[in-house]
Design an enzyme around this catalytic site. Sequence first.
Site, short mmCIF file in Angstrom:
data_model
loop_
_atom_site.label_atom_id
_atom_site.label_comp_id
_atom_site.label_asym_id
_atom_site.label_seq_id
_atom_site.Cartn_x
_atom_site.Cartn_y
_atom_site.Cartn_z
N LYS A 222 62.73 22.77 24.12
CA LYS A 222 61.58 22.26 23.36
C LYS A 222 61.47 22.95 22.00
O LYS A 222 61.23 22.29 20.98
CB LYS A 222 60.29 22.48 24.16
CG LYS A 222 59.02 22.11 23.42
CD LYS A 222 58.99 20.63 23.02
CE LYS A 222 57.77 20.29 22.17
NZ LYS A 222 56.51 20.38 22.90
N CYS A 276 53.12 21.43 17.37
CA CYS A 276 54.51 21.64 17.78
C CYS A 276 55.41 22.08 16.63
O CYS A 276 55.88 23.22 16.61
CB CYS A 276 55.07 20.36 18.42
SG CYS A 276 54.31 19.97 20.01
#
Length: 435
Positions: A222, A276
Site C-alpha cells: 500500500k 493516502c
Amino acid sequence: MSTKNITKYKKVSVLGLGYVGLPTAAIIANKGLRVIGVDTNASTVKTINEGKTHIIEPDLEVLVRSAVNSKNLVASTIPEPADAFIIAVPTPFTTEKKPDLTFLQQAIESIAPVIKGENLIILESTSPVGTTQKVAEWLSNVRQDIEFSELNNIATIDSKNIYIAHSPERVLPGRVLLELVNNDRVIGGLTEQCGNEAESLYRLFVKGNCHVTNARTAELVKLTENAYRDTNIAFANEISLVCDKLDIDVWELIKLANRHPRVDILKPGPGVGGHCIAVDPWFIVDSAPDETPLIRASRFVNDNKPTWIVQKILNTIDENATLACLGLTYKSDIDDLRESPSMAVIEELAKCHKGQILLADPNIESLPDSLRKILNIKFCDFEEAISRSEVIILLTDHREFIEINKSILSNKTVFDTRGIWRSFLTRNNLESVVD
C-alpha cells in the site's frame, strides 16, 4: 443474499466509521451479516443509527439506510464481542513526518477485553511495516491470557488461535462502493492461516482477486502504491514550474509529450492531498531514510507547490484586490479536506493578503475551523464569489466549476491551477496566470 456456507464469521465489528470503514460496514451488512460499527464520535454514531451518513459518497446513504433498516448495521461508541474485527481508523503522521499509531493502538486496546479464541482481526488502516505484528503485541500487553510468539507470529488465547492480518484499502473517493467490491485485495497474514482466514471474509463481497501474502509485504504494498503515484505527480508538478519559468504552456507540453507510446505524464495541480498519497510515502521514508531520496524529493516538490502558487499570486495582484478561491477539498466532487493543497493555498494567502478572500465549494457546507476566525475570509456561493472578485483562483476542479458559464471570467485575473478553463481562456485571448 444468504451467507450460509460462505463464511464462518457471522458477526463483524468495524472500528472507525469514516471514508472506508462506513462503506465497508454497509456492504458487509447488506450481505446479511450482523455488523457493529464502532466510532468514538457520538454524533457520527447517532447519524448512522438514523440511517444517514456524515460523509459524501455516491449511493452510500442508500446502502446505509438499507443496512440500518434491516437491523444488520448498528453503530456504537463501545466495542462488543464479535467474530471478526476490521480496523479502519486513521493513521496520520506527526509534525516530524513520523507515523502516529495512537488511534490504532487505542482501537486495539478497546477491543482487547472482548477478544476470544478463533477471532479474526484485520487491520485495514494504512500502516508502516511491522504494524500488524504490533497489533498482536498490544493485545498481549493488555490481556495477560493472550500469548504471542514472535518466533512463529502466532497469537493464542486458551490454546485457540487469534487470526491477525493486514489488508490495506485501495479505493478512490467518489468510487468507494464500486472499488471496495471490484478491486483486487492484497491480504497479508501474520501466518499463512491468518491470511486464508481473512480471505474467507473478503470473499463474501469482493469480486476482484484476493492475493494472499505475508503481513510485512502487504503493509509495504500500500505504501509503495501511493509513493509511486506521489512521485509521478511530483514530476508533473516540477515540469509545470519549468514551463512557467520558460514561458511554455504546460498543458500543451504534456499533451504532446504523451503522444509518445511509452510516456504518460499526469496532470499538475496545486499539490497533493488526501490521507493516502500525501501521507504514506513518509512511512517508507521513516522506515528506510537512507534508501529513499527519490521518495523524499517527491514529497518536497508536492508539499511546496502551494507555496509556489501563493507567491505567484501575490507577485501578480494588487494587495487589496478581492479574491475568489474556488474549491477547498483535495480533489473534485468530494467533501474531503484531509491534507488538501487547496486549503494550504487559502491559509497561506490569508496570512499575507490584505483584501477580502471569498471562498466557495459546492461540497462543503461551512467554513472549516481553521478558517473561521480569519476576518478577511467569507464563505459564499461560487457565483457570488466570482461576480464580486477581481481575481479568480481555481483550486479544485469540481464539476460545477467546469460547467459554469465561462463568460463570467472575462475581465478577471485568472489563476487556473487545474487547467480546466484553458480552452476558453485561450480562445478569448485571456491569460491564465498559473497553468
